[in-house]
Design a protein around this motif. Structure first.
Motif, mmCIF file in Angstrom:
data_model
loop_
_atom_site.group_PDB
_atom_site.id
_atom_site.type_symbol
_atom_site.label_atom_id
_atom_site.label_comp_id
_atom_site.label_asym_id
_atom_site.label_seq_id
_atom_site.Cartn_x
_atom_site.Cartn_y
_atom_site.Cartn_z
ATOM 1 N N GLY A 25 13.020 -11.390 47.947
ATOM 2 C CA GLY A 25 13.455 -11.057 49.409
ATOM 3 C C GLY A 25 14.466 -11.520 49.567
ATOM 4 O O GLY A 25 15.538 -12.101 48.988
ATOM 5 N N GLU A 26 14.981 -11.573 51.132
ATOM 6 C CA GLU A 26 16.337 -12.196 51.536
ATOM 7 C C GLU A 26 16.487 -13.683 51.289
ATOM 8 O O GLU A 26 17.474 -14.043 51.180
ATOM 9 C CB GLU A 26 16.377 -11.881 53.130
ATOM 10 C CG GLU A 26 16.418 -10.486 53.489
ATOM 11 C CD GLU A 26 16.575 -10.059 54.978
ATOM 12 O OE1 GLU A 26 16.758 -11.156 55.722
ATOM 13 O OE2 GLU A 26 16.606 -9.019 55.474
ATOM 14 N N PHE A 27 15.282 -14.339 51.309
ATOM 15 C CA PHE A 27 15.259 -15.775 51.220
ATOM 16 C C PHE A 27 15.732 -15.897 49.679
ATOM 17 O O PHE A 27 16.721 -16.956 49.297
ATOM 18 C CB PHE A 27 14.114 -16.549 51.279
ATOM 19 C CG PHE A 27 13.882 -18.018 51.082
ATOM 20 C CD1 PHE A 27 14.578 -18.874 52.087
ATOM 21 C CD2 PHE A 27 13.494 -18.492 50.071
ATOM 22 C CE1 PHE A 27 14.614 -20.082 51.742
ATOM 23 C CE2 PHE A 27 13.565 -19.701 49.674
ATOM 24 C CZ PHE A 27 14.183 -20.669 50.804
ATOM 25 N N GLY A 28 15.252 -15.237 48.840
ATOM 26 C CA GLY A 28 15.891 -15.365 47.493
ATOM 27 C C GLY A 28 17.237 -15.097 47.066
ATOM 28 O O GLY A 28 17.961 -16.000 46.388
ATOM 29 N N GLU A 29 17.752 -14.043 47.881
ATOM 30 C CA GLU A 29 18.980 -13.694 47.918
ATOM 31 C C GLU A 29 20.015 -14.959 48.431
ATOM 32 O O GLU A 29 20.954 -15.478 47.850
ATOM 33 C CB GLU A 29 19.371 -12.373 48.541
ATOM 34 C CG GLU A 29 18.788 -11.522 47.871
ATOM 35 C CD GLU A 29 19.146 -10.060 48.388
ATOM 36 O OE1 GLU A 29 19.948 -10.142 49.678
ATOM 37 O OE2 GLU A 29 18.632 -9.118 48.375
ATOM 38 N N ARG A 30 19.394 -15.726 49.520
ATOM 39 C CA ARG A 30 20.106 -16.705 50.057
ATOM 40 C C ARG A 30 20.247 -17.812 49.025
ATOM 41 O O ARG A 30 21.330 -18.360 48.948
ATOM 42 C CB ARG A 30 19.418 -17.413 51.392
ATOM 43 C CG ARG A 30 19.819 -18.441 52.079
ATOM 44 C CD ARG A 30 19.055 -18.938 53.256
ATOM 45 N NE ARG A 30 19.633 -20.166 53.999
ATOM 46 C CZ ARG A 30 20.408 -20.017 54.962
ATOM 47 N NH1 ARG A 30 20.671 -18.954 55.552
ATOM 48 N NH2 ARG A 30 20.813 -21.038 55.579
ATOM 49 N N VAL A 31 18.934 -18.244 48.511
ATOM 50 C CA VAL A 31 19.102 -19.229 47.509
ATOM 51 C C VAL A 31 20.160 -19.070 46.260
ATOM 52 O O VAL A 31 20.906 -19.746 45.822
ATOM 53 C CB VAL A 31 17.624 -19.493 46.859
ATOM 54 C CG1 VAL A 31 17.771 -20.605 45.511
ATOM 55 C CG2 VAL A 31 16.857 -20.206 47.922
ATOM 56 N N ARG A 32 20.119 -17.820 45.915
ATOM 57 C CA ARG A 32 20.973 -17.392 44.771
ATOM 58 C C ARG A 32 22.453 -17.643 45.330
ATOM 59 O O ARG A 32 23.288 -17.817 44.419
ATOM 60 C CB ARG A 32 20.850 -15.938 44.314
ATOM 61 C CG ARG A 32 19.506 -15.932 43.375
ATOM 62 C CD ARG A 32 19.352 -14.637 42.633
ATOM 63 N NE ARG A 32 19.068 -13.604 43.557
ATOM 64 C CZ ARG A 32 17.810 -13.297 44.034
ATOM 65 N NH1 ARG A 32 16.875 -13.666 43.758
ATOM 66 N NH2 ARG A 32 17.854 -12.105 44.875
#
Length: 355
Positions: free
Chosen positions: A288-295
């Motif tokens: 999700g969006e959180f994973g994209e933020r981390v990357r």
């Protein structure tokens, strides 16, 4: 300012190597206290004790004990044998220990000329709470790996404070604890992170070292005023000694503060500004969006380090099987799953480096 109380031991709640948890009667009622028998003697019910109650007065979390400073009528025996390293120096409870590399140590000859950890993976984290999940990820892939914990002095100074380290040592998940800097009470004592890593490799014969401060930390809400900045210095030490640094990211979805949401600004400072030696940075593949933020946030570290995407499938189950309680900043596994998955991903990547 230090706050003092005299009290009487009511009961012993529990104990583990090096530490005893007590209930103590003080003028205000009863309080929970912690004693380190090697330093102050072993308190028994009915004993008078002198307490430092500063942590209680400040409402500290990890350090929320009154600390027993002395058991006046039950002092410990004077230590016998060699040892010339003084830790917690020039405090009332300074302790003399035998350093692995000092002249009277049986390991002195081995460490005198030691200058390399022979490519040993060194996992670095900025919080003590990362130690168990790192091991969960590592042992899920490579059971039987020999791991040493190198404890920095940014949090608790006595290794005895860590119930997690004591339990992990008991079940064989840790081959030993190396206490460095002003910290003390480990299976092996060393002067610096550098000698601590050398001792982990050449004394404890570790396949992997995990470096992090002891329980508790000091933070001021500023970029540089955080004890975990030393994680970057540990990366440098591992690189200088020809190890393979693995920089574990501090990731949180449970902490809604902007500076900690996703990849903490502390990871970006320690690894992006302090660490000059290249490291492998495991980036957990989160949905999700959180994973994209981390990357996206982790990309800031690609200037110097190698970013390695690490799948997290199966790690939640491995974390549920942790032999010690998982907690960070008061949040458990399900309250901040991303934090523990990121740490476990560091363990998983490290396992792949041993293949």
């Amino acid at each position: 300012m230090i706050r003092w109380r005299k009290g009487e031991v009511v009961r012993i709640r529990r104990e583990w190597p090096g530490a005893v948890e007590l209930d103590v009667a003080v003028p205000e009622g009863e309080c929970r206290a912690l004693a380190y028998p090697p330093l102050v003697g072993r308190p028994e019910p009915g004993d008078e004790v002198l307490l430092n109650t500063t942590a209680l007065a400040m409402g500290l979390g990890t350090g929320g004990y009154a600390m027993v400073v002395a058991v006046p009528n039950r002092l410990p025996q004077d230590p016998e044998g060699p040892g010339h390293l003084v830790k917690a120096r020039y405090t009332p409870l300074q302790a003399t220990v035998l350093g692995a590399d000092e002249q009277d140590s049986p390991h002195h000859g081995r460490l005198r000329e030691a200058d390399s950890v022979d490519g040993m993976p060194v996992v670095v984290a900025d919080l003590h709470s990362a130690l168990p999940p790192i091991l969960c990820g590592l042992y899920a892939e490579r059971p039987g790996t020999r791991v040493a914990y190198v404890m920095q002095d940014g949090g608790a100074l006595p290794a005895w404070f860590s119930m997690a380290a004591a339990r992990l040592r008991e079940i064989g998940w840790l081959a030993g604890v190396v206490t460095v800097g002003q910290s003390f009470g480990g299976d092996v004592e060393a002067v610096t992170v550098h000698t601590g890593l050398l001792a982990a490799r050449h004394v404890l014969e570790a396949d992997v070292a995990v470096v992090a401060q002891g329980p508790g930390n000091l933070g001021t809400g500023t970029r540089w005023g955080f004890s975990g900045v030393s994680a970057g210095e540990a990366v440098n030490a591992a690189g200088v000694l020809l190890g393979r640094p693995v920089a574990a990211l501090r990731v949180s979805e449970g902490d809604k503060r902007e500076r900690h949401y996703g990849v903490s600004h502390h990871s970006l400072t320690a690894y992006g500004r302090v660490a000059l030696s290249p490291a492998d940075v495991p980036v957990p593949v989160l949905p999700g969006e959180f994973g994209e933020r981390v990357r996206d946030q982790a990309e800031l570290l690609a200037v110097r380090h190698r970013l390695v995407p690490v799948p997290v499938d199966g790690l939640h189950e491995a974390l549920r099987e942790s032999p010690v309680r998982l907690s960070t900043m008061g949040r458990g596994l399900e309250e901040d799953l991303a934090y523990f998955l990121a740490s476990a991903a560091a363990g998983r990547l490290t396992a792949s480096l041993l293949s």
